[in-house]
Each structure stands twice: as C-alpha cells, then as structure tokens.
Design a protein around this motif. Structure first.
Motif, short mmCIF file in Angstrom:
data_model
loop_
_atom_site.label_atom_id
_atom_site.label_comp_id
_atom_site.label_asym_id
_atom_site.label_seq_id
_atom_site.Cartn_x
_atom_site.Cartn_y
_atom_site.Cartn_z
N THR A 40 0.78 -1.35 -0.15
CA THR A 40 0.01 0.10 0.13
C THR A 40 0.98 1.22 -0.07
O THR A 40 2.13 1.31 0.39
N ALA A 41 0.07 2.50 -0.27
CA ALA A 41 1.04 3.74 -0.02
C ALA A 41 1.37 3.99 1.32
O ALA A 41 2.77 4.41 1.41
N ARG A 45 5.56 4.56 2.16
CA ARG A 45 5.80 5.89 2.76
C ARG A 45 6.61 5.39 4.25
O ARG A 45 7.62 5.79 4.54
N ARG A 86 3.88 -3.04 -8.62
CA ARG A 86 3.62 -2.82 -7.46
C ARG A 86 4.79 -2.94 -6.36
O ARG A 86 5.02 -2.07 -5.39
N HIS A 93 11.05 3.04 -3.17
CA HIS A 93 10.86 4.00 -2.21
C HIS A 93 11.67 3.55 -0.98
O HIS A 93 12.35 4.31 -0.39
#
Length: 404
Positions: A40-41, A45, A86, A93
């Motif tokens: 997920t985002a 993060r 994904r 990141h």
C-alpha cells in the motif's frame, strides 16, 4: 556534532555487497498490505521514512510465498501471479538514501492465520490454541522451489536481498524444533535431519538469485520452550550455515506459539541473545546480526565493538524514532523513550506497535503515545476487514493455490 564509531563503519558481505553502516531495521510484520498481498501507499511511505533515517538495511517481515500460509491478512504475497510493478514501486521507495531493502521470505506453517488458512506443520497437533495438519512429503519437496521463486522475483523487482525466516516458531523454525517436529522421515529426528529443509531452501534460493545477491537467515538461539530447539542445536545449525552460501546470520529467539512469552515483551535492559551470539561467533566466520533488546546507542556500539556481532537489528526502537540511526550519528537521542504498559493482554503490545507503524506510514506519528486499548481495537477491526478482502480476492485458493 557528527560522529562515527563502530556503528558507522561499512560492512562487506561475502557476496561482495558493502553495507554503509552496522544498523539494520529487523523484520517485523508491519501488516500494511492491502489484503490482496500487495503493498500500500502507507507501506511504501513507512519504508521510505526508514530509508531517510539512515539505515544500512531494512527488512520487510513475513513476505509470503503463497496465500495459504500467511500469518496475517496484511502480509505481502509475492509469486508469479503478483503485480510486480507494485512491488517495484515499494522497492524504489525503500531503497532511497543508499538503504538496502530486503524481503523476509515467510511461511507461517502451524501458525498460519486460521481465518484464511489451513495451518500445517511438520507434525499434526490438536491442542488448545494450536491445531494443525501435517505437511506432506510432496509439499516439503516443493518448498525450496517456492522460496527460490519468490527470491528470484524479489531480485527482479529491485529489492536488495532476501532473508529466509527460520525463527520465531514459523515453518522452518518448526522443522528445527524437536518439540514440534516428530517426523520419522529424512526431515525429522537428529538435528542434521531437522535442518535439512532449511539447507535445501538456501541451496535453491542461491541457485535462483546468483552469487552476488545477498541471502540472510534468521535463526533462533532457542525456542525458549522446554524440550524445544535449544542453544546446542542452534550452534550446530550455525556451523552448517557457515559452510553454506549465505551472507548473514540474524540471531533472535523465542516463538509466537499460543501462551509462549514473546522475547520482545521481556522486561529488563540489554540485548536478549548476546551471550549466544558470542558462542556463535566461535562457530562461524559469516557476518552476524543480533536482533532483540537493543534500546540504547551504547548497547548497540558495545555489541559491535566487542566483535560478538557485526550488525545490530533494531525493531521497536525504530517504530518510536524512524530517524534513530541519523540521530545517533549526530550524537542526538542516545536512548528513545519507550512506552510502559501494565497488564497488557497477550498480543496487545505487538498490536500497539503495529498500529504505530500505520501512523508513521500516514505521516501521523507524534511524540505522544496512543492508548493501548484503542490500538488493540483498531488492530482487530483492521484484520477483520482485511480478512474479508483476502478471502474474496483469493476465493477458492486461500488454502494454498494462489491466484491474483
């Protein structure tokens, strides 16, 4: 004022990779997957923030080979049916700032989350809190290929390495333990047989990723259970790992079996398994990582400076302060403030820290510690919702045959 010291020296692994310091984010089940096995985002993060905080290695816990044996409906699942793009985004990141983002390859075995699984272990059990079927010989023979496939895809997606999870009472740890492995075939009995599956998984994984891709193993120093996997057996496994092609041994301990006390819930100060690490150092030239109980910079520095270990694994300290490595390097905040909970129910503290991870991923973390009861409620509610998503998404396949 910036300092160096033993924690900020580089470390070269046998595969040739050089880590930029001696601080790792050890694997935790962050439970931030979307219920379909994808990141997920908020998860992206979270690992981006840890990367910015100055880690050398960050390890994502409990990445499943298939959907049937996950330990939580928030786990990631990486196999040929996954949307690799994904995972590539997560890898980008989490790999910023020179951090190496590794996936911990998991199979919960007898501890698989019952609402979405049919738990299986080395031996069948029908006990209060632990019910599982016996894994078949054919399923055992398939496991090295399943581990190696996920490792190959991890490399393809841009992750920097993998860790094979053989600790904390999950499947490979169950095979190592005489308490949970009562098999009479080539995978049971003496420790040489009980470690056979782990060594087969390592061999297949190395063949899949090549000699320059880092492979670590997370190993219990002991189950901390009577008649379980003990330190003498663990040292024999360390000696075997020394002869293998792995690059790092991550030492931990304890299990998550119902009723067993988690090592991370101990009281007291100091690293939990440092004395065992000193014994293991005499058995191997492989780099050693020690996870569990590090709460201050001085404890971490002393462990590395002594030569007992090469790298320290931090977990809860990094949940409280994601930028801790940089703060330590700048001579700031040598000891983060840890919350104290009285009369926490079993699993309650883990739930609190897990929900704190969600706050970090949403950039909503504050120095004020949230309420334990509320965290437990939110954790249970989220798992209920994701269980429905998981069962719907993996419909007809949640017991092992993954389709995404």
């Amino acid at each position: 004022m910036q300092t160096r010291g033993p924690l900020f020296e580089p470390l070269q692994l046998p595969c040739g990779l050089t880590l930029n310091n001696r601080i790792a984010k050890s694997a935790m089940s962050d439970s931030l997957g979307d219920g379909t096995g994808h990141p997920t985002a908020a998860q992206m993060r979270l690992y981006q923030r840890w990367a910015a905080g100055g880690l050398s290695v960050s390890i994502i816990g409990e990445v499943q080979l298939k959907s049937g044996y996950a330990e939580n409906p928030g786990n990631l699942v990486l196999n040929e049916a996954s949307d690799l793009e994904r995972f590539r985004k997560l890898a980008r990141h989490g790999s910023e700032n020179g951090t190496r983002l590794w996936l911990q390859l998991g199979h919960a075995g007898a501890l698989a989350y019952a609402p979405t699984s049919k738990p299986k272990g080395p031996t069948a059990f029908d006990l209060q809190g632990l019910r599982c079927a016996e894994i078949t010989s054919e399923e055992i023979r398939q496991l090295p290929s399943e581990f190696s496939t996920t490792a190959r895809l991890a490399k393809q997606a841009g992750f920097g390495g993998v860790q094979i999870h053989a600790a904390h009472g999950f499947l490979l740890s169950q095979f190592l333990s005489p308490l949970f492995n009562k098999r009479t075939d080539e995978y049971g009995g003496a420790i040489g047989n009980r470690m056979r599956l782990l060594l087969d998984v390592i061999e297949a994984t190395r063949a899949a990723v090549g000699r320059t891709f880092p492979i670590a193993v997370k190993l219990n120093s002991s189950d901390e259970l009577e008649r379980g996997f003990d330190e003498e057996d663990a040292l024999k496994v360390v000696a075997a790992l020394d002869r293998s092609t792995i690059d790092l041994i991550d030492i931990s301990g304890g299990t998550y079996f119902p009723g067993a006390k988690s090592a991370s819930d101990r009281s007291g100060r100091g690293p939990y398994f440092l004395e065992f690490a000193k014994r293991a150092r005499a058995m191997t030239a492989k780099p050693l990582m020690l996870t569990g109980g590090f709460k201050t910079r001085a404890q971490a520095e002393d462990a590395v400076a002594s030569g007992a270990v090469d790298i320290v694994g931090l977990a809860r300290a990094l949940v409280l302060e994601p930028s801790l490595p940089n703060l330590w390097k700048d001579d700031q905040k040598p000891e983060p403030s840890f919350p104290r909970f009285s009369q926490a129910p079993e699993g309650g503290i883990t739930a609190w820290y897990t929900m704190r991870l969600a706050e970090i991923g949403a950039d909503k973390d504050t120095p004020v510690f949230g309420d334990l009861a509320q965290a437990i409620h939110d954790y249970a509610t989220r798992d209920t919702l994701r269980t429905k998503v998981w069962l719907s998404h993996f419909a007809g396949n949640a017991l092992g045959n993954v389709q995404i």
